[in-house]
Motif scaffolding. Structure first.
Motif, short mmCIF file in Angstrom:
data_model
loop_
_atom_site.label_atom_id
_atom_site.label_comp_id
_atom_site.label_asym_id
_atom_site.label_seq_id
_atom_site.Cartn_x
_atom_site.Cartn_y
_atom_site.Cartn_z
N ASP A 2 0.84 -1.19 0.00
CA ASP A 2 0.00 0.00 0.00
C ASP A 2 0.87 1.24 0.00
N GLU A 3 0.29 2.34 -0.45
CA GLU A 3 1.03 3.60 -0.49
C GLU A 3 0.68 4.41 0.75
N ILE A 4 -0.19 5.41 0.61
CA ILE A 4 -0.56 6.23 1.76
C ILE A 4 -1.46 5.41 2.69
N LYS A 5 -1.00 5.25 3.91
CA LYS A 5 -1.77 4.39 4.81
C LYS A 5 -1.41 4.67 6.26
N LEU A 6 -2.42 4.63 7.11
CA LEU A 6 -2.23 4.70 8.55
C LEU A 6 -2.35 3.28 9.10
N ILE A 7 -1.29 2.80 9.71
CA ILE A 7 -1.22 1.39 10.11
C ILE A 7 -1.25 1.28 11.63
N PRO A 8 -2.33 0.79 12.21
CA PRO A 8 -2.34 0.59 13.67
C PRO A 8 -1.44 -0.59 14.04
N GLN A 9 -0.72 -0.44 15.15
CA GLN A 9 0.11 -1.53 15.68
C GLN A 9 -0.38 -1.82 17.10
N GLY A 10 -1.24 -2.80 17.21
CA GLY A 10 -1.94 -3.01 18.48
C GLY A 10 -1.41 -4.13 19.33
N ASP A 11 -0.30 -4.76 18.93
CA ASP A 11 0.17 -5.94 19.65
C ASP A 11 1.28 -5.67 20.65
#
Length: 614
Positions: A564-573
């Protein structure tokens, strides 16, 4: 003092004393009676030869390394001069560690043994006259005591004239700005006809400069900047060195400063693609007034920033091409760092209606900040806290602003003031991206049960990280960094800057900078601002909370998210580490009489050594 580590961290204190007892001969401690930083004086062996040392531990140890001085004798009165081989700080201490988080930098898990090993290695190189100290060339590429209390600019037009002119030396004047800025400007004396031509229609002619300038000279040297130490050889006396270039002693005694122009010094161009190219845009001025000129390594020097309008403004982008708001109106925000990220976060929060701010930043606004920062061309030479305060007051005249140009972790009284500010705040924002600052903020905010938003950018602002720490409910800064180090497959790190872009301080601006355009940086600023508001309203059902506490943002495919290009990626672990020294509840430690006895025995031995030396 209240926050001295050796008074609060008994296990750490015991461990360090055992190392000191084992490795430092005839040691003795002092600093307790005055409540100063813990200092240890003694003798170490380096390949069969003894060296007299003083180690001073900062109050925030081990987040920051101890300072080390070498003395000529065991009377500990005169400091050894290592400037010819290695960088010494302005207080004469040896600069042993870099600040780039690499192999040569200080890390939280290091101790006195690591300091002594680094010191021994430094002494060995100095004895064999190995001029290979890369840290010296980064921090202080020319000999002298580098100062930062103000900044000096030379218009590119003047520098260009000096470089092309046949004269190897001529008079210059140094002016202050009339608005009490922390900036200075170098120019020719006003009576020179060349000034009228150079400044015709130039931006610098708009500045109102003070009268009574400092008097000096420029000198064009026939070698490159990085050859200066070699050209000096063993000659430390600046007077003797300058006599070879047409100066006599009487002239030097009458001068306030001398500006060195090296063979590779050049003016800026409009297309600086590699930040390493900034290296030759910087030169240095030696301040001679009321100074002992017999040792060049101890003469105060200032960086000279060559600036050109409008090219400098865009040099970093050219390098890459209602109701709920009313509830937060009177919340108080404390923010550390007012660069591009921090200034826009504050501005967005002001536009959202928040009106109480505590601003911390000790940096000065420069030309290369203009294209991304909320400040503009009229703010050059001002402290960033003043710039941001003025701008947010133009957005909301009712804002309440407390500002500080101090490093809160530099002195105890600054730290006490910072903690009081922190206690009065509803949330803290950190955009410094400094491991040591973040670690200390992590400790203090958890102790005072204050939520923190951390935010920073990666290389070229292609990727950024924003996360919040809610004390003892979410993983803290230390927990997250530990998992980033130990579990890279599960928690990918933001890719580090390439070596050619790891900028030292002399490359054209005081702080190493990250090329990138403000559009990309401000995505992160905007999201961080949103997370601040979501955290302030975390208990409000009418305002949706964030789905995660930790996010990565990217504007192009990366190793973190290659598809993916523009993306907000949650890191919940991310998880809270069971044995985290910050997250775990503070429990009363049982008094350990055995360790107390061992400490008393070690200190008794140290005091006995002290009496022996006395």
């Amino acid at each position: 003092m209240l926050f001295q580590w050796y008074k609060t961290e008994i296990d750490l204190y015991h461990k360090e004393l055992l190392i000191i007892k084992e490795e430092i001969k005839d040691f003795f401690p002092y600093g307790y009676e005055k409540n100063d930083d813990l200092c240890i004086v003694g003798i170490i062996d380096v390949d069969g030869k003894e060296e007299n040392i003083l180690i001073s531990y900062p109050r925030i140890y081990p987040s920051s390394p101890p300072k080390v001085w070498l003395f000529e004798s065991n009377e500990f009165k005169k400091v050894k001069d290592f400037q010819e081989h290695f960088h010494q700080n302005y207080d004469e201490s040896l600069c042993l560690f870099t600040s780039d988080w690499g192999d040569g930098s200080w890390h939280f898990n290091m101790d006195t043994h690591d300091v002594l090993e680094k010191l021994r290695d430094t002494i060995r190189k100095a004895r064999t006259k190995e001029h290979t100290d890369e840290h010296t060339s980064i921090i202080n590429p020319v000999p002298g005591k580098l100062r930062y209390d103000f900044e000096i600019y030379i218009p590119a037009e003047i520098l260009n004239y000096i470089i092309k002119n046949d004269k190897s030396l001529d008079k210059l004047e140094l002016y202050e700005f009339s608005k009490n800025y922390q900036g200075r400007i170098l120019k020719f004396p006003s009576k020179y006809n060349v000034m009228e031509k150079i400044f015709e229609g130039n931006f610098w002619s708009n500045f109102n400069l003070l009268n009574n300038p400092l008097k000096g000279y420029y000198l064009k040297l026939p070698f490159n900047k990085n050859e200066f130490r070699k050209e000096l050889a063993k000659e430390k006396n600046l007077i003797i060195f300058l006599k070879n270039y047409g100066f006599n002693e009487q002239i030097m005694l009458e001068l306030d400063f001398i500006f060195f122009v090296f063979k590779d010094t050049r003016v800026p161009n409009s297309r600086v693609k590699n930040p390493k190219e900034f290296e030759n845009l910087i030169s240095f001025a030696y301040f001679l007034r009321n100074t002992d000129l017999s040792n060049i390594y101890k003469i105060p020097i200032y960086q000279i920033f060559s600036v050109k309008f409008p090219d400098d403004i865009f040099q970093r982008t050219n390098a890459i091409f209602d109701t709920l708001i009313n509830k937060i109106r009177n919340k108080k925000i404390l923010i550390l760092g007012l660069g591009t990220l921090g200034s826009f976060i504050v501005l967005e929060l002001v536009k959202s209606g928040i009106k109480n701010f505590i601003l911390y930043d000790f940096d000065i606004f420069q030309t290369i900040n203009i294209c991304r920062h909320v400040g503009d061309i009229t703010d050059i030479g001002r402290y960033k806290v003043e710039v941001v305060e003025e701008i947010i007051r133009l957005k909301n005249p009712d804002v309440n602003v407390k500002k500080s140009i101090r490093n809160p972790f530099e002195k105890d009284k600054y730290l006490l003031e910072f903690i009081e500010d922190l206690k009065k705040s509803d949330i803290i924002i950190d955009t410094t991206a400094s491991y040591q600052v973040n670690l200390q903020l992590n400790k203090i905010s958890i102790e005072n049960n204050k939520n923190v938003i951390y935010s920073w950018c990666g290389p070229n602002a292609e990727v950024g990280r924003v996360f919040r720490v809610i004390p003892r409910k979410t993983p803290c800064y230390y927990c997250i960094n530990l998992q980033l180090e130990k579990e890279p497959q599960k928690f990918p790190r933001i890719k580090k800057q390439n070596l050619e872009f790891e900028l030292p301080q002399f490359v054209g601006y005081r702080q190493p900078g990250i090329p990138g355009i403000s559009i990309d940086i401000n995505f992160i600023s905007l999201f961080a601002s949103r997370l601040v508001i979501q955290t302030l309203l975390i208990d409000e059902d009418a305002y949706p909370d964030a789905k995660a506490n930790h996010y990565i943002w990217q504007n192009k495919p990366t190793e973190i998210e290659p598809f993916d290009e523009i993306k907000l990626i949650p890191q919940g672990d991310f998880r809270m580490i069971k044995r985290c020294p910050f997250c775990k509840p503070k429990s009363k430690k049982m008094f350990n009489p055995q360790k107390k006895i061992q400490i008393d025995v070690i200190l008794k031995r140290g005091k006995k050594n002290f009496r022996k030396i006395k």
